[in-house]
Design a protein around this motif. Structure first.
Motif, PDB file in Angstrom:
ATOM      1  N   THR A 169       0.852  -1.193   0.000  1.00 52.04           N
ATOM      2  CA  THR A 169       0.000   0.000   0.000  1.00 52.04           C
ATOM      3  C   THR A 169       0.884   1.238   0.000  1.00 52.04           C
ATOM      4  OG1 THR A 169      -1.893  -1.017   1.133  1.00 52.04           O
ATOM      5  CG2 THR A 169      -1.670   1.373   1.316  1.00 52.04           C
ATOM      6  N   PHE A 170       0.628   2.155  -0.921  1.00 50.98           N
ATOM      7  CA  PHE A 170       1.269   3.466  -0.887  1.00 50.98           C
ATOM      8  C   PHE A 170       0.283   4.428  -0.253  1.00 50.98           C
ATOM      9  CE2 PHE A 170       1.823   7.633  -3.193  1.00 50.98           C
ATOM     10  CZ  PHE A 170       2.852   8.073  -2.385  1.00 50.98           C
ATOM     11  N   ARG A 171       0.618   4.942   0.930  1.00 55.07           N
ATOM     12  CA  ARG A 171      -0.238   5.890   1.646  1.00 55.07           C
ATOM     13  C   ARG A 171       0.223   7.306   1.291  1.00 55.07           C
ATOM     14  NH1 ARG A 171      -2.492   4.693   7.459  1.00 55.07           N
ATOM     15  NH2 ARG A 171      -4.017   3.733   6.054  1.00 55.07           N
ATOM     16  N   GLN A 172      -0.483   7.903   0.353  1.00 57.53           N
ATOM     17  CA  GLN A 172      -0.146   9.243  -0.123  1.00 57.53           C
ATOM     18  C   GLN A 172      -0.486  10.287   0.924  1.00 57.53           C
ATOM     19  OE1 GLN A 172      -1.110  10.474  -4.360  1.00 57.53           O
ATOM     20  NE2 GLN A 172      -2.630  11.678  -3.251  1.00 57.53           N
ATOM     21  N   GLY A 173       0.386  11.327   1.024  1.00 57.78           N
ATOM     22  CA  GLY A 173       0.186  12.350   2.047  1.00 57.78           C
ATOM     23  C   GLY A 173      -0.791  13.441   1.653  1.00 57.78           C
ATOM     24  N   ASP A 174      -0.646  14.005   0.451  1.00 54.20           N
ATOM     25  CA  ASP A 174      -1.461  15.154   0.057  1.00 54.20           C
ATOM     26  C   ASP A 174      -1.846  15.044  -1.409  1.00 54.20           C
ATOM     27  OD1 ASP A 174      -2.735  17.610  -0.007  1.00 54.20           O
ATOM     28  OD2 ASP A 174      -0.877  18.772  -0.186  1.00 54.20           O
ATOM     29  N   PRO A 175      -3.131  14.787  -1.710  1.00 52.46           N
ATOM     30  CA  PRO A 175      -4.213  14.538  -0.752  1.00 52.46           C
ATOM     31  C   PRO A 175      -4.106  13.132  -0.175  1.00 52.46           C
ATOM     32  CG  PRO A 175      -5.021  14.282  -2.992  1.00 52.46           C
ATOM     33  CD  PRO A 175      -3.601  14.777  -3.113  1.00 52.46           C
ATOM     34  N   ALA A 176      -4.620  12.945   1.036  1.00 49.47           N
ATOM     35  CA  ALA A 176      -4.531  11.654   1.713  1.00 49.47           C
ATOM     36  C   ALA A 176      -5.307  10.597   0.950  1.00 49.47           C
ATOM     37  CB  ALA A 176      -5.079  11.779   3.138  1.00 49.47           C
ATOM     38  N   GLN A 177      -4.619   9.527   0.573  1.00 49.06           N
ATOM     39  CA  GLN A 177      -5.264   8.449  -0.171  1.00 49.06           C
ATOM     40  C   GLN A 177      -4.373   7.220  -0.157  1.00 49.06           C
ATOM     41  OE1 GLN A 177      -6.377   9.549  -4.153  1.00 49.06           O
ATOM     42  NE2 GLN A 177      -7.419   7.621  -4.580  1.00 49.06           N
ATOM     43  N   ASP A 178      -4.964   6.042  -0.095  1.00 50.36           N
ATOM     44  CA  ASP A 178      -4.228   4.784  -0.134  1.00 50.36           C
ATOM     45  C   ASP A 178      -4.348   4.152  -1.512  1.00 50.36           C
ATOM     46  OD1 ASP A 178      -3.544   5.143   2.480  1.00 50.36           O
ATOM     47  OD2 ASP A 178      -4.735   3.472   3.273  1.00 50.36           O
ATOM     48  N   PHE A 179      -3.231   3.613  -2.009  1.00 53.06           N
ATOM     49  CA  PHE A 179      -3.206   2.874  -3.268  1.00 53.06           C
ATOM     50  C   PHE A 179      -2.583   1.515  -2.984  1.00 53.06           C
ATOM     51  CE2 PHE A 179      -2.863   7.372  -4.203  1.00 53.06           C
ATOM     52  CZ  PHE A 179      -3.759   7.572  -5.254  1.00 53.06           C
ATOM     53  N   SER A 180      -3.281   0.450  -3.279  1.00 55.01           N
ATOM     54  CA  SER A 180      -2.785  -0.897  -2.975  1.00 55.01           C
ATOM     55  C   SER A 180      -2.609  -1.705  -4.257  1.00 55.01           C
ATOM     56  CB  SER A 180      -3.754  -1.628  -2.033  1.00 55.01           C
ATOM     57  OG  SER A 180      -3.856  -0.941  -0.801  1.00 55.01           O
ATOM     58  N   TYR A 181      -1.522  -2.489  -4.288  1.00 57.44           N
ATOM     59  CA  TYR A 181      -1.180  -3.270  -5.477  1.00 57.44           C
ATOM     60  C   TYR A 181      -0.587  -4.612  -5.057  1.00 57.44           C
ATOM     61  CZ  TYR A 181      -1.149   1.457  -7.533  1.00 57.44           C
ATOM     62  OH  TYR A 181      -1.464   2.731  -7.912  1.00 57.44           O
ATOM     63  N   PRO A 182      -0.555  -5.571  -5.978  1.00 56.69           N
ATOM     64  CA  PRO A 182       0.191  -6.809  -5.717  1.00 56.69           C
ATOM     65  C   PRO A 182       1.689  -6.512  -5.695  1.00 56.69           C
ATOM     66  CG  PRO A 182      -1.361  -7.073  -7.554  1.00 56.69           C
ATOM     67  CD  PRO A 182      -1.273  -5.608  -7.270  1.00 56.69           C
ATOM     68  N   GLY A 183       2.441  -7.283  -4.902  1.00 53.19           N
ATOM     69  CA  GLY A 183       3.885  -7.101  -4.858  1.00 53.19           C
ATOM     70  C   GLY A 183       4.293  -5.840  -4.118  1.00 53.19           C
ATOM     71  N   LEU A 184       5.444  -5.287  -4.493  1.00 54.37           N
ATOM     72  CA  LEU A 184       5.972  -4.078  -3.862  1.00 54.37           C
ATOM     73  C   LEU A 184       6.320  -3.004  -4.886  1.00 54.37           C
ATOM     74  CD1 LEU A 184       7.094  -2.456  -1.448  1.00 54.37           C
ATOM     75  CD2 LEU A 184       9.240  -3.764  -1.683  1.00 54.37           C
ATOM     76  N   GLY A 185       6.746  -3.423  -6.066  1.00 52.64           N
ATOM     77  CA  GLY A 185       7.261  -2.503  -7.061  1.00 52.64           C
ATOM     78  C   GLY A 185       6.305  -1.402  -7.469  1.00 52.64           C
ATOM     79  N   GLN A 186       5.028  -1.725  -7.625  1.00 52.09           N
ATOM     80  CA  GLN A 186       4.081  -0.707  -8.076  1.00 52.09           C
ATOM     81  C   GLN A 186       3.897   0.398  -7.046  1.00 52.09           C
ATOM     82  OE1 GLN A 186       1.112  -3.821  -9.951  1.00 52.09           O
ATOM     83  NE2 GLN A 186       0.448  -1.775 -10.515  1.00 52.09           N
ATOM     84  N   CYS A 187       3.969   0.067  -5.761  1.00 52.44           N
ATOM     85  CA  CYS A 187       3.857   1.097  -4.721  1.00 52.44           C
ATOM     86  C   CYS A 187       5.071   2.017  -4.736  1.00 52.44           C
ATOM     87  CB  CYS A 187       3.717   0.448  -3.347  1.00 52.44           C
ATOM     88  SG  CYS A 187       2.102  -0.321  -3.060  1.00 52.44           S
ATOM     89  N   LEU A 188       6.265   1.452  -4.926  1.00 51.27           N
ATOM     90  CA  LEU A 188       7.464   2.271  -5.003  1.00 51.27           C
ATOM     91  C   LEU A 188       7.434   3.153  -6.245  1.00 51.27           C
ATOM     92  CD1 LEU A 188      10.072  -0.418  -3.909  1.00 51.27           C
ATOM     93  CD2 LEU A 188       9.253   1.526  -2.554  1.00 51.27           C
TER      94      LEU A 188
END
Length: 280
Positions: free
Chosen positions: A68-87
């Motif tokens: 999960t990439f937890r974005q700061g501004d605006p606050a929002q979560d993005f979840s993906y399989p694996g790790l690479g897409q969040c990075l």
């Protein structure tokens, strides 16, 4: 280029291993993820050009199932399989701000199948796309640019450092405190994992360019492992001083990674020197 460099640093850092409680409350393990949409296609395209970071980390025994990439501004979560897409998502958002764009979470499973969060705070280089592209060009063409500058203006000009940050940026990695999770990580790590895993609270990784040796930029930095506070409240740390001439854009050329370890001001002991063969 970018993701490949990050894969090396993360794989090396997680291979050393350290533990800590999360500094902010981690999100729950995501049950729904973005698949088959624009983000997924963009990352698929990026890893075809650069590197599949999930495959690279899996080669080091780090098998991330979800992130999960937890974005700061605006606050929002993005979840993906694996790790690479969040990075990748973190990196793209970071190109639009000088602040920390957000936090990446991924989860590992212990032997009982329970999930434990790993928190990654990543600050890619500052300056946005213009500065990044300029640095990538310098690194990609390091050999011909050195030859041209040396021929026209001399060695002093050719060996000038033309950027002030490591392309990978700065990393902070916070690992779970649960002994069951740490046992899994220690089993995948090396000698350092077994020596320091139970004591360390957080890891910081930072490099900066300090020299140019015949066109090859040298970076000095440190991997700092802060231990859990003692009963009297004091905090001890283990610092691994690192030096490398790696070019994360041209990884095919030989490079070295040298290090010395220092604990609480004690004399330094040598750390094995790694080189090109240490790639994930």
């Amino acid at each position: 280029m970018r993701m490949k460099a990050l894969a090396i640093i993360i794989a090396t850092t997680l291979g050393l291993q350290a533990a800590s409680p999360a500094w902010a409350e981690a999100p729950a393990v995501p049950t729904t993820m973005k698949v088959g949409k624009l983000d997924a296609f963009a990352y698929w395209f990026a890893k075809k050009l650069v590197l599949d970071i999930d495959a690279a980390l899996k080669g080091q025994g780090i098998d991330s199932k979800v992130c999960t990439f937890r974005q700061g501004d605006p606050a929002q979560d993005f979840s993906y399989p694996g790790l690479g897409q969040c990075l990748y998502k973190d990196f793209m958002k970071s190109m639009k701000t000088e602040q920390l764009a957000g936090t990446v979470y991924t989860w590992i499973q212990d032997k009982q199948g329970r999930y434990h969060p790993i928190e990654i705070q990543w600050r890619p280089p500052h300056g946005g796309w213009g500065k990044l592209i300029s640095q990538v060009i310098e690194m990609r063409l390091e050999k011909p640019l050195y030859a041209i500058r040396n021929f026209i203006w001399g060695e002093e000009s050719a060996e000038k450092i033309r950027y002030d940050e490591f392309l990978v940026g700065d990393l902070k990695i916070i690992l779970p405190e649960d002994p069951e999770a740490l046992a899994v990580l220690a089993a995948r790590g090396g000698v350092w994992a077994k020596n320091y895993l139970a004591k360390v609270n957080s890891i910081d990784v930072h490099f900066a360019p300090t020299a140019n040796e015949q066109g090859k930029v040298v970076y000095d930095g440190a991997l700092i492992m802060n231990q859990h506070p003692a009963e009297d409240g004091s905090v001890e740390s283990v610092k691994v001083a690192l030096r490398t001439n790696v070019n994360v854009v041209v990884l095919k050329r030989p490079f070295y990674l040298k290090g010395k370890i220092r604990q609480n001001g004690a004399s330094e002991d040598p750390v094995p020197v790694l080189g090109s063969e240490a790639l994930p």
